[in-house]
Write an enzyme that holds these catalytic residues in place. Structure first.
Site, PDB file in Angstrom:
ATOM      1  N   SER A 123      17.468  22.747  -8.917  1.00  0.00           N
ATOM      2  CA  SER A 123      16.147  22.096  -8.707  1.00  0.00           C
ATOM      3  C   SER A 123      16.413  20.744  -9.588  1.00  0.00           C
ATOM      4  O   SER A 123      17.115  20.781 -10.511  1.00  0.00           O
ATOM      5  CB  SER A 123      15.242  23.115  -9.331  1.00  0.00           C
ATOM      6  OG  SER A 123      13.965  22.180  -9.756  1.00  0.00           O
ATOM      7  N   TYR A 133      11.754  28.837 -15.696  1.00  0.00           N
ATOM      8  CA  TYR A 133      12.097  28.232 -14.452  1.00  0.00           C
ATOM      9  C   TYR A 133      13.221  27.216 -14.785  1.00  0.00           C
ATOM     10  O   TYR A 133      14.485  27.157 -14.443  1.00  0.00           O
ATOM     11  CB  TYR A 133      11.099  27.732 -13.748  1.00  0.00           C
ATOM     12  CG  TYR A 133      11.428  27.062 -12.325  1.00  0.00           C
ATOM     13  CD1 TYR A 133      11.930  28.010 -11.231  1.00  0.00           C
ATOM     14  CD2 TYR A 133      11.659  25.818 -12.094  1.00  0.00           C
ATOM     15  CE1 TYR A 133      12.039  27.408  -9.902  1.00  0.00           C
ATOM     16  CE2 TYR A 133      11.886  25.286 -10.788  1.00  0.00           C
ATOM     17  CZ  TYR A 133      12.411  26.335  -9.856  1.00  0.00           C
ATOM     18  OH  TYR A 133      12.691  25.657  -8.577  1.00  0.00           O
TER      19      TYR A 133
HETATM   20  P1  NAD Z   1      10.405  30.242  -0.919  1.00  0.00           P
HETATM   21  O1  NAD Z   1       9.660  31.040  -1.789  1.00  0.00           O
HETATM   22  O2  NAD Z   1       9.719  29.492   0.302  1.00  0.00           O
HETATM   23  O3  NAD Z   1      11.594  31.115  -0.507  1.00  0.00           O
HETATM   24  C1  NAD Z   1      12.430  31.589  -1.581  1.00  0.00           C
HETATM   25  C2  NAD Z   1      13.105  32.974  -0.815  1.00  0.00           C
HETATM   26  O4  NAD Z   1      13.544  33.937  -1.928  1.00  0.00           O
HETATM   27  C3  NAD Z   1      11.900  33.906  -0.217  1.00  0.00           C
HETATM   28  O5  NAD Z   1      12.028  34.294   1.057  1.00  0.00           O
HETATM   29  C4  NAD Z   1      11.725  34.969  -1.155  1.00  0.00           C
HETATM   30  O6  NAD Z   1      11.350  36.290  -0.575  1.00  0.00           O
HETATM   31  C5  NAD Z   1      13.320  35.195  -1.650  1.00  0.00           C
HETATM   32  N1  NAD Z   1      13.391  35.859  -2.980  1.00  0.00           N
HETATM   33  C6  NAD Z   1      12.538  35.483  -4.088  1.00  0.00           C
HETATM   34  N2  NAD Z   1      12.655  36.523  -5.116  1.00  0.00           N
HETATM   35  C7  NAD Z   1      13.707  37.288  -4.569  1.00  0.00           C
HETATM   36  C8  NAD Z   1      14.419  38.476  -5.210  1.00  0.00           C
HETATM   37  N3  NAD Z   1      13.772  39.196  -6.387  1.00  0.00           N
HETATM   38  N4  NAD Z   1      15.240  39.385  -4.286  1.00  0.00           N
HETATM   39  C9  NAD Z   1      15.430  38.528  -2.952  1.00  0.00           C
HETATM   40  N5  NAD Z   1      15.103  37.736  -2.410  1.00  0.00           N
HETATM   41  C10 NAD Z   1      14.057  37.010  -3.344  1.00  0.00           C
HETATM   42  O7  NAD Z   1      11.162  29.193  -1.853  1.00  0.00           O
HETATM   43  P2  NAD Z   1      12.045  27.546  -1.297  1.00  0.00           P
HETATM   44  O8  NAD Z   1      11.107  26.650  -1.812  1.00  0.00           O
HETATM   45  O9  NAD Z   1      12.693  27.797  -0.103  1.00  0.00           O
HETATM   46  O10 NAD Z   1      12.902  27.833  -2.637  1.00  0.00           O
HETATM   47  C11 NAD Z   1      14.303  27.882  -2.262  1.00  0.00           C
HETATM   48  C12 NAD Z   1      15.233  27.648  -3.733  1.00  0.00           C
HETATM   49  O11 NAD Z   1      14.715  26.427  -3.760  1.00  0.00           O
HETATM   50  C13 NAD Z   1      14.476  28.499  -4.718  1.00  0.00           C
HETATM   51  O12 NAD Z   1      15.692  28.702  -5.687  1.00  0.00           O
HETATM   52  C14 NAD Z   1      13.603  27.152  -5.455  1.00  0.00           C
HETATM   53  O13 NAD Z   1      13.777  27.377  -6.804  1.00  0.00           O
HETATM   54  C15 NAD Z   1      14.648  25.726  -5.029  1.00  0.00           C
HETATM   55  N6  NAD Z   1      13.786  24.796  -5.099  1.00  0.00           N
HETATM   56  C16 NAD Z   1      12.442  24.546  -4.233  1.00  0.00           C
HETATM   57  C17 NAD Z   1      11.698  23.555  -4.437  1.00  0.00           C
HETATM   58  C18 NAD Z   1      10.489  23.368  -3.561  1.00  0.00           C
HETATM   59  O14 NAD Z   1       9.777  22.427  -4.088  1.00  0.00           O
HETATM   60  N7  NAD Z   1      10.179  24.094  -2.702  1.00  0.00           N
HETATM   61  C19 NAD Z   1      12.121  22.482  -5.396  1.00  0.00           C
HETATM   62  C20 NAD Z   1      13.327  22.828  -6.100  1.00  0.00           C
HETATM   63  C21 NAD Z   1      14.058  23.853  -6.148  1.00  0.00           C
END
Ligand code: NAD
Length: 270
Positions: free
Chosen positions: A153, A166
């Site tokens: 991130s 985080y």
């Molecule tokens: P999201 O919540 O839409 O998807 C995350 C997925 O991870 C979900 O399907 C959830 O069920 C799964 N998950 C969470 N905890 C889990 C666990 N304990 N075991 C198994 N599966 C688990 O989130 P996203 O936005 O798609 O995030 C994906 C990655 O991108 C993450 O690592 C997040 O930190 C990173 N990220 C997202 C953003 C944003 O703005 N959306 C920004 C920076 C980084």
């Protein structure tokens, strides 16, 4: 284009250069992980192992992947259940034979007070130690020319209030990526991190809604403000972050390793 949503990207043509490849994608029931699974399938990957704790979402994505012509194995498991993660992955990988691509996208973004140890443990357990456990289980199966991408991130390089857990987990992922890249270089395996900024996924929508709730504000208005703080004046689409992952796992990115690539519409300019 209205004030909140980006124009639809639609499904663009995929490069189609992953023919026959096998992959593991965590967090693939939703958000960026789901889009990664679709990009890999559209690019010709033969078999995807999809891992997520959301069994229902996983089945939907597995069907989407199969409709694109790839095989899909769904592993509905919580990353915190290490024994099951290892056992299920090992069984799936044994039947797959060889592994070409691992994308670690699963993560949570729970806020924490600086002395909130429960949240600290949970977030690090999922985001950092979960990534380690999945990767460790995959290592012996990864073939020469293999690719690992960890989704960190922009908070892997910056701080944010009420986000020590985080931030620590995402900084940790970048350090892990660099070290692992060196350990695997002699096997011709690349390891890189992708650093998304504000990306339009269920995670972001939940986060904004919770913050809006807390201060009694309108979440659509907060989204508009977020977009204004981004030089490109829009959120990153999950598909765009997935396309960057798709490039990093392709043959064209064979000389890129130990890197952190930011995709944030110019937000950090770092
Ligand atoms: P999201 O919540 O839409 O998807 C995350 C997925 O991870 C979900 O399907 C959830 O069920 C799964 N998950 C969470 N905890 C889990 C666990 N304990 N075991 C198994 N599966 C688990 O989130 P996203 O936005 O798609 O995030 C994906 C990655 O991108 C993450 O690592 C997040 O930190 C990173 N990220 C997202 C953003 C944003 O703005 N959306 C920004 C920076 C980084």
């Amino acid at each position: 284009m209205n004030d909140i949503d980006n124009p639809p990207l639609g499904r663009r043509s995929a490069p189609g250069d992953l023919a026959g490849r096998t992959a593991v994608v965590t967090g693939s029931a939703g958000g960026i992980g789901r889009e990664v699974a679709l990009v890999l399938a559209e690019s010709g990957a033969a078999h995807l192992v999809l891992l997520d704790r959301d069994a229902h979402g996983l089945e939907t994505v597995a069907k989407e992947v199969r409709d694109l012509g790839a095989q899909a194995t769904a592993l509905a498991v919580d990353l915190r259940d290490r024994d099951r993660v290892r056992a299920e992955l090992r069984a799936a990988l044994r039947s797959l034979g060889r592994l070409d691509i691992l994308v670690n996208s699963a993560g949570v973004a729970d806020e924490n007070a600086p002395d909130d140890e429960d949240t600290w443990q949970r977030v690090l357990d999922i985001n950092l130690h979960g990534t380690f456990a999945v990767t460790a289980a995959c290592l012996e199966h990864l073939a020469a020319g293999g690719r690992i991408v960890n989704v960190s991130s922009i908070l892997g390089k910056a701080g944010k209030m009420r986000n020590t857990a985080y931030c620590a987990s995402k900084h940790g992922l970048i350090g892990y990526t660099k070290g692992l890249a060196l350990d695997l270089a002699s096997r011709d395996i690349t390891v890189n991190a992708v650093l998304p900024g504000w990306t339009d996924t269920p995670m972001l929508r939940r986060e904004i809604a919770a913050q809006a709730d807390e201060i009694g504000a309108d979440s659509e208005r907060m989204l508009r403000q977020a977009r204004k703080s981004i030089p490109l004046r829009r959120l990153v689409e999950a598909r765009e972050a997935a396309d960057l992952v798709g490039f990093l796992v392709s043959d064209r990115a064979g000389a890129i390793t130990a890197q952190s690539l930011t995709i944030d519409g110019g937000y950090t300019r770092g």
